[in-house]
Design an enzyme around this catalytic site. Structure first.
Site, PDB file in Angstrom:
ATOM      1  N   HIS B 261       6.685 -14.834   4.453  1.00 47.34           N
ATOM      2  CA  HIS B 261       5.521 -15.931   4.433  1.00 47.34           C
ATOM      3  C   HIS B 261       4.777 -15.847   5.610  1.00 47.34           C
ATOM      4  O   HIS B 261       3.554 -15.967   5.458  1.00 47.34           O
ATOM      5  CB  HIS B 261       6.180 -17.331   3.826  1.00 47.34           C
ATOM      6  CG  HIS B 261       5.232 -18.302   3.885  1.00 47.34           C
ATOM      7  ND1 HIS B 261       4.684 -18.764   2.507  1.00 47.34           N
ATOM      8  CD2 HIS B 261       4.658 -19.046   4.590  1.00 47.34           C
ATOM      9  CE1 HIS B 261       3.899 -19.833   2.703  1.00 47.34           C
ATOM     10  NE2 HIS B 261       3.945 -20.029   3.868  1.00 47.34           N
ATOM     11  N   GLU B 262       5.694 -16.365   6.703  1.00 50.79           N
ATOM     12  CA  GLU B 262       4.922 -16.333   7.955  1.00 50.79           C
ATOM     13  C   GLU B 262       4.095 -15.249   8.299  1.00 50.79           C
ATOM     14  O   GLU B 262       3.044 -15.334   9.103  1.00 50.79           O
ATOM     15  CB  GLU B 262       5.838 -17.003   8.931  1.00 50.79           C
ATOM     16  CG  GLU B 262       6.467 -18.217   8.742  1.00 50.79           C
ATOM     17  CD  GLU B 262       5.747 -19.362   8.280  1.00 50.79           C
ATOM     18  OE1 GLU B 262       4.425 -19.401   8.415  1.00 50.79           O
ATOM     19  OE2 GLU B 262       6.015 -20.200   7.432  1.00 50.79           O
ATOM     20  N   HIS B 265       0.867 -15.190   6.869  1.00 49.12           N
ATOM     21  CA  HIS B 265      -0.173 -15.703   7.606  1.00 49.12           C
ATOM     22  C   HIS B 265      -0.495 -15.078   9.177  1.00 49.12           C
ATOM     23  O   HIS B 265      -1.875 -15.067   9.582  1.00 49.12           O
ATOM     24  CB  HIS B 265       0.311 -17.246   8.160  1.00 49.12           C
ATOM     25  CG  HIS B 265       0.321 -18.191   7.383  1.00 49.12           C
ATOM     26  ND1 HIS B 265      -0.493 -18.754   6.552  1.00 49.12           N
ATOM     27  CD2 HIS B 265       1.546 -19.033   6.780  1.00 49.12           C
ATOM     28  CE1 HIS B 265      -0.247 -19.749   5.806  1.00 49.12           C
ATOM     29  NE2 HIS B 265       1.255 -19.784   5.794  1.00 49.12           N
TER      30      HIS B 265
END
Lengths: 499, 499
Positions: B261-262, B265
């Site tokens: 997820h990170e 980003h």
């Protein structure tokens, strides 16, 4: 007046907060920043430096300082107004164009120095150093000075110090050191250092570092220890002090004494007065006083026999294979071997200051025009031979070894020797005030020494200038005698010499 | 005009450099800062926020913006003037006293929320939330809005978005989700998750995370992965992107999907246009678009069967004892179990958005005065029961679970669901443009997808607004259809349902 002073302090806090961000950015740059982050970091740090300068010299702050200088002040207000006035007048006298040109020249000069050192070719750096020296002289002319022009540069690192005052002290020191080094060499004794030159697993070295930090009283709730290529102590406030060290798997002293050294700086920061935080009164006095704290712990404590009385058995538990056979005397001698060498940062306690004195003299000669930049390599080699009896085979091991001048740090070197002198003078006084100090160190009980340093030095912040502080704490002006006595006592015994 | 624009860009760089320092300070606060550093960090961050606001609204920059708005602009200049004008007009309309009061109320409200959640006692937080809502309404009144007052708050996180446009999309989504959740529950199927609930040594989890990061193409020369209690992606520029994750020794998915997820980003940040760095045109568009990148990688890639076709064998090498007996279908089902639950951050892909829709509706109701703060706990519980069929037994597991409102983040929640919708719409388009996408993912070859995202989304910076970007990339306006289709296709197959 109270409203004016409150408005003034609010602006000091803003300056301190900008410093906070700068401190973190510098620390991060040397510890965790990924490689590609460097250019943007450089730009952001430039912007923050510009903001700091702008706020320091803002008309509103200039007006507040002018008002406060006319007012009746007491306590910390006196210190804060004096220090901000000192910094501000300096900054106001430097036109922005000069600051930018200096910064760019230092940046390019530093790149040139890296290449020059790699190739051991001073010519690649010479033009840049000439430009840096010329710009530094212009800075000195603009900020003004009494006595030697060099004072204007020295003042940036050791506020209120004057070359005229430290030069005779350094000259006395030099004479004594050259003689001591010669006498030690004449004994022909070389303590066996092989014991330090073994495999020391880094995991165990880390445990040792953590233990010593805890024993010294460094508060890890208000600080950290990380890795860096060139160890340093940085941080953002007394409650957030960042130490760094580096480990070498086949050389024990590097990380251990490096950690103790930086923790000495760190204890100073953690001990600054909480009630003056964010103002000059709550900051450290000078680089020389800062260095006295690191050198006192590193050398006077860490390389003492008392220290090893306590720690050698602990080391033997951590490194049984490497150290089970070594005795206290042999180990103590090994970590205190004296031998003239070419590289300052690797020098022992006796020869170290001769490296500094050489640089101090050359800086003065450059600024006063007695030595030209082009002559530096030759003059360097000649003088090093005079002082230490050895001559660099090339410029990489000689005049090009340090980064300072390439970064425009002229006037910085003397703070190292001042640190050693202050350290000896403070340590001498600590022995007067704490008669059991040796015995305490021999039990690993550093609490009384730390408390003494906290009270006498750290908690004073910048309320006294460096020279006032030395006189307050020791009852005497700066003198080389304490350090010379210390060296004679320690190394006289180690090398069987008497004065 | 070129001189005016250059002066304007110089000021944008200064703002970006202040942001750089703020980004580092936030990252450090959650990763390495020692505990006692917190109060000074809070003060320094407040000072930098004040400096940022001051420079953004400085008369010189206001004048530059006014001049440039009258000028003929092209390319990035149009974007930069539009965005700074947008930010600046908002800031200019907020009196300093209101900003300070809001900041202090949020700070105290956050403390009150922590206690209220610990004691599961909404009453302890109620007065603070009432004050925060009142202040946020005052902010909305001052900055102005068209249509719903809520738009003024939403705009801070999802610029140019309007409640009138997203509410019908969300309503359609809600209807479909409630129905899908009911149908899944009616199957009575609960995939065995025990396989994930074993001991997973953290060292091996770290190796797995590094491997996935490298496979995704996250550049560790321009970024890092560290530990934090609440994972996030921060950083200072496209060349210095900081990811964080956390490890749980008895639960594999947490760190793995958190890292993916990170990193989603992070790939966005690293892919921003280098030629517009330090200006709005070179920054990300909105939180919704940012979240689309993390959710696309986390769910549409990371929780896909293709992904596990490649990674399950690798996992079985890293964790032979835990995973040697599990097959692909069982593992894929385990990481995609659907089950209504109370805590948003632990919710699965199907139920997650119902948590968000609940919050979005309540925020609108609070701002429009349809629900009073005092009624919130009861309304929360009733609606959660309507949407998910479960009812929180207490407020800690209900209305008090999220920190957002206590920090004044009203208008933020919808960006999470927008992110999921954008992600599905982008991913659908990626499949059109990259017919081999599934097969590539099944080989762990993420290069084509990353390049597609880089070109279509990341390298566009903020040159298009979020809604323009979605239309540019997918040829269609924001719609819930793509996400609903995606869910039906995936979970219909997993649960044996057909539409």
């Amino acid at each position: 007046m109270s409203n004016t002073y409150d408005a003034f302090v609010e602006r000091l806090h803003e300056l301190s907060d900008i410093n906070h961000a700068q401190g973190l950015m510098s620390w991060d740059q040397e510890t965790y920043m990924p490689p590609r982050g460097a250019p943007m970091r450089a730009r952001a740090m430039g912007t923050l430096a510009g903001l700091y300068h702008e706020r320091l010299t803002a008309p509103e702050l200039v007006a507040l300082v002018a008002d406060l200088k006319d007012a009746e002040l007491t306590g910390d207000a006196v210190v804060n107004v004096r220090e901000i006035d000192h910094q501000q007048s300096r900054s106001l006298k430097l036109p922005k164009e000069l600051v930018i040109e200096l910064s760019q020249t230092e940046s390019l000069g530093h790149e040139a120095w890296i290449e020059a050192r790699e190739k051991s070719d001073f010519a690649l750096f010479q033009l840049w150093l000439e430009k840096i020296v010329a710009l530094k002289k212009e800075v000195a002319e603009r900020v003004g000075y009494e006595g030697a022009m060099y004072n204007a540069l020295l003042d940036e690192y050791e506020p209120y110090a004057r070359a005229e005052e430290i030069a005779p002290v350094f000259a006395q020191l030099k004479e004594q050191l050259v003689s001591l080094v010669e006498q030690i060499a004449a004994t022909g004794r070389y303590p066996a250092r092989g014991v330090l030159d073994q495999e020391y697993p880094i995991k165990q070295q880390e445990l040792l570092g953590q233990q010593v930090l805890a024993d010294m009283g460094f508060d890890l709730e208000a600080g950290r220890l990380d890795l860096a290529v060139h160890p340093f102590c940085a941080g953002t406030s007394r409650d957030d002090v960042r130490l760094t060290t580096r480990y070498s798997a086949d050389w024990l002293p590097g990380s251990l004494f490096g950690t103790i050294h930086e923790a000495g700086h760190g204890l100073y920061e953690q001990g600054l007065p909480a009630d003056a935080i964010g103002t000059p009164a709550g900051a450290s006095v000078s680089l020389g006083i800062h260095e006295s704290q690191s050198r006192l712990w590193e050398n006077m404590v860490g390389r003492s026999k008392a220290f090893w009385t306590h720690y050698l058995p602990k080391l033997q538990v951590l490194f049984p294979q490497q150290l089970s056979a070594v005795g206290l005397d042999a180990f103590y001698a090994a970590v205190n071997q004296v031998e003239p060498s070419l590289i300052r940062v690797e020098a022992d306690e006796v020869t170290y200051n001769l490296h500094i004195l050489l640089r101090f003299e050359l800086e003065c000669d450059l600024i006063e025009g007695r030595v030209a930049v082009a002559e530096l390599p030759e003059v360097w080699n000649e003088r090093l031979e005079q002082y230490l009896g050895i001559r660099p085979p090339n410029d990489a091991l000689g005049v090009l070894q340090d980064t300072h001048w390439s970064c425009g740090l002229l006037g910085y070197f003397p703070t190292y020797t001042l640190g050693n002198l202050y350290a000896a003078q403070f340590f001498h006084q600590a022995h007067q005030d704490l008669p059991d100090l040796e015995a305490q160190i021999a039990q690993g009980a550093f609490g009384p020494l730390k408390t003494w340093l906290n009270e006498k030095i750290h908690a004073r912040g910048a309320r006294a200038t460096a020279s006032e502080l030395v006189e307050e704490v020791t009852g005497a002006k700066l003198s080389a005698d304490y350090f010379i006595d210390y060296l004679w006592e320690k190394f006289g015994a180690l090398y069987g010499l008497s004065r």
